[in-house]
Scaffold this motif. Sequence first.
Motif: not given
Length: 302
Positions: A171-172, A234-241, A275-279, A281-286
């Motif tokens: 949301n930025v 969260y660049y590295n966190k997203i890649r790793e997860l 992935m949603r529970p880990h982030l 604050d993000y909108e995560i979409k397929a």
Amino acid sequence: MSKTWNIQVPGSTANLGPGFDSIGIALGLYLTLDVTLSDQWAFDHQSVHLPQEINTEDHLIYQSANYAASCYGAILPSCKVIVQSELPLARGIGSSAAAIAAGVELANQLCELNLTLEEKCRITTDLEGHPDNATASLCGGLTIGAMLPNGGLSLLSVKEIDIAFALFIPNVELKTQEARDALPSTFDRGYAVQASAYANVLTAALLMNDWKRVGEMMEADLFHEPFRANIIPYYNKIRELAKENGAYGTAISGAGPTMISLVQPEEVDEFVEKMRPHLPDYEIKAVSIDRNGIQLKVSEYI
């Protein structure tokens, strides 16, 4: 007899890591215009993703349409444009490129320019400055392009590409110029050779549907991701997860801040739920790949 025009333009992701400013893929998220002729210009934004304060002269759709018309000595007639969008602004999923493509098609219709797809791609590339997002929005599927020394455009379009994506949308906003300013102005020759090698393998792997290798190359970029990583949340966190949960690879979408993971179509919905529970604050979409590109419907009424 009067006409209305409905123009639907897919958003896009660009780069996929090392395919910097040359690779684009159309996404199944859309910008839609409903257009009627009018005595004066008016834009009506009907989406939370669009600004409510509107200045026609500064509007990217209007500017792009005006530019396309001027290229052919045509005068753009006034119209009312109702705009809806599934593309959040300044997130790296092609909102500006979709607006440029929509504007070029708007001029094509209103001025009866009869532009070919190649001509539309050339105009949008002139406006964007590089042939990735807007050409993907126009053509659909995967586009790989390069500006030639003589000013021409060399473009490869591949419609059938059977893969899906998961988008991680924060949301930025991140303005493209800010992301550009994070990049070095030059590279050493050896560094550039290695970066180009990754881009070459990425391109070949995309054309061969070798998704494992595509994912590896997405995460090997040297052109821009090392310099933008610290401005992407969260660049590295997203890649790793993402890797832990089955993604082939994850990269910055366009200039960011959205991240994008490459996932098999039959697995992408489950991947997003994991992935949603880990982030939170993000909108995560397929998101699927749009294979049709820009679409037009014309209606006539009395």
